[in-house]
Design a protein around this motif. Structure first.
Motif, mmCIF file in Angstrom:
data_model
loop_
_atom_site.group_PDB
_atom_site.id
_atom_site.type_symbol
_atom_site.label_atom_id
_atom_site.label_comp_id
_atom_site.label_asym_id
_atom_site.label_seq_id
_atom_site.Cartn_x
_atom_site.Cartn_y
_atom_site.Cartn_z
ATOM 1 N N UNK A 64 -4.970 1.723 7.930
ATOM 2 C CA UNK A 64 -5.746 1.528 6.911
ATOM 3 C C UNK A 64 -5.598 -0.133 6.835
ATOM 4 N N UNK A 66 4.846 -1.854 9.350
ATOM 5 C CA UNK A 66 3.888 -1.809 10.484
ATOM 6 C C UNK A 66 2.764 -0.666 10.499
ATOM 7 N N UNK A 67 2.534 -0.375 9.169
ATOM 8 C CA UNK A 67 1.294 0.746 8.871
ATOM 9 C C UNK A 67 0.136 0.301 8.321
ATOM 10 N N UNK A 68 0.217 -0.843 7.699
ATOM 11 C CA UNK A 68 -1.038 -1.328 6.932
ATOM 12 C C UNK A 68 -1.360 -2.731 7.200
ATOM 13 N N UNK A 69 -2.600 -2.978 7.460
ATOM 14 C CA UNK A 69 -2.944 -4.395 7.729
ATOM 15 C C UNK A 69 -3.619 -4.929 6.466
ATOM 16 N N UNK A 70 -3.349 -6.297 6.110
ATOM 17 C CA UNK A 70 -4.096 -7.030 5.166
ATOM 18 C C UNK A 70 -4.743 -8.022 5.712
ATOM 19 N N UNK A 78 4.379 -11.021 6.946
ATOM 20 C CA UNK A 78 4.228 -11.534 8.151
ATOM 21 C C UNK A 78 2.859 -11.566 8.797
ATOM 22 N N UNK A 94 0.571 -8.093 8.607
ATOM 23 C CA UNK A 94 1.229 -6.798 8.615
ATOM 24 C C UNK A 94 2.204 -6.508 7.677
ATOM 25 N N UNK A 95 2.347 -5.160 7.473
ATOM 26 C CA UNK A 95 3.289 -4.983 6.110
ATOM 27 C C UNK A 95 4.521 -4.700 6.783
ATOM 28 N N UNK A 107 4.925 -6.896 0.646
ATOM 29 C CA UNK A 107 5.330 -6.264 1.919
ATOM 30 C C UNK A 107 4.471 -6.852 3.026
ATOM 31 N N UNK A 108 3.580 -7.756 2.702
ATOM 32 C CA UNK A 108 2.720 -8.369 3.597
ATOM 33 C C UNK A 108 3.054 -9.793 3.849
ATOM 34 N N UNK A 149 0.711 -1.416 -0.046
ATOM 35 C CA UNK A 149 -0.002 0.025 0.041
ATOM 36 C C UNK A 149 0.808 1.205 -0.031
ATOM 37 N N UNK A 201 -0.039 -11.820 11.454
ATOM 38 C CA UNK A 201 -0.418 -11.012 12.804
ATOM 39 C C UNK A 201 -1.028 -12.048 13.630
#
Lengths: 114, 114
Positions: free
Chosen positions: B20, B83-87, A107, B79-80, A104-105, A34, A109
């Motif tokens: 986001x 650490x500022x965007x969640x998928x 990992x 998490x990217x 970038x994703x 993103x 959570x």
């Protein structure tokens, strides 16, 4: 699929006056990253057919791949129902992530229940 | 895939203090929507296993599907790199979009060359 032309002024901006852009692989749909666009990035991307973002950390225009070679060629741009988010389906050269991971994703959570 | 636990305080927030979240279909990877979380939405989602966001337009907590029945059950959260965007990979009941489209990204953005 319906096709619309939207000038930058017609897009809804976030609190930082930028528009979030989801980049995904055009073949697999895998979400890669993103990032954000300002007016200049948006117009440059439309014109050149490769992704240019606005880097919030460096506060400057950022053509993805210009230093790494990992360009993102635009296959299709989509806009969401309320005109505030762009989905870019791209042909990603190499890795989208600066860590070397394709996405970038990379990992997971962990939730409360671990 | 590496697994990490991140408390809300460890996530990087945007200019609006929200994070986001990209929601995508867990089977096809199709991107469904982009929404935002505050601390309460994040913790509720982790706890309940279905997506709760913070609605910026209504300025309130928003459990997706609570009025429409179109719940999003969490299959995996990622998490990217910064650490500022969640998928969120989800099991989407019905349509993600309030227009009735499966995905909010149902319109193609025409480029300069049309």
């Amino acid at each position: 699929m319906e096709e619309v032309f939207l000038a930058w002024e017609e897009l809804k901006k976030g609190a930082d006056s930028l528009v979030p852009v989801i980049a995904a692989d055009h073949e697999t749909n895998e979400v890669l990253m993103l990032a954000y666009m300002n007016k200049e990035a948006y117009e440059k991307t439309l014109k050149e057919g490769r992704m240019t973002y606005f880097s919030r950390s460096r506060n400057e225009l950022w053509t993805k791949g210009l230093t790494s070679g990992h360009f993102q060629y635009v296959k299709e741009l989509r806009i969401d129902c309320d005109n505030d988010t762009i989905l870019a389906l791209v042909d990603q050269v190499g890795a989208a992530c600066h860590t070397g991971n394709r996405s970038c994703f990379y990992r997971k959570l962990a939730g409360e229940s671990r």
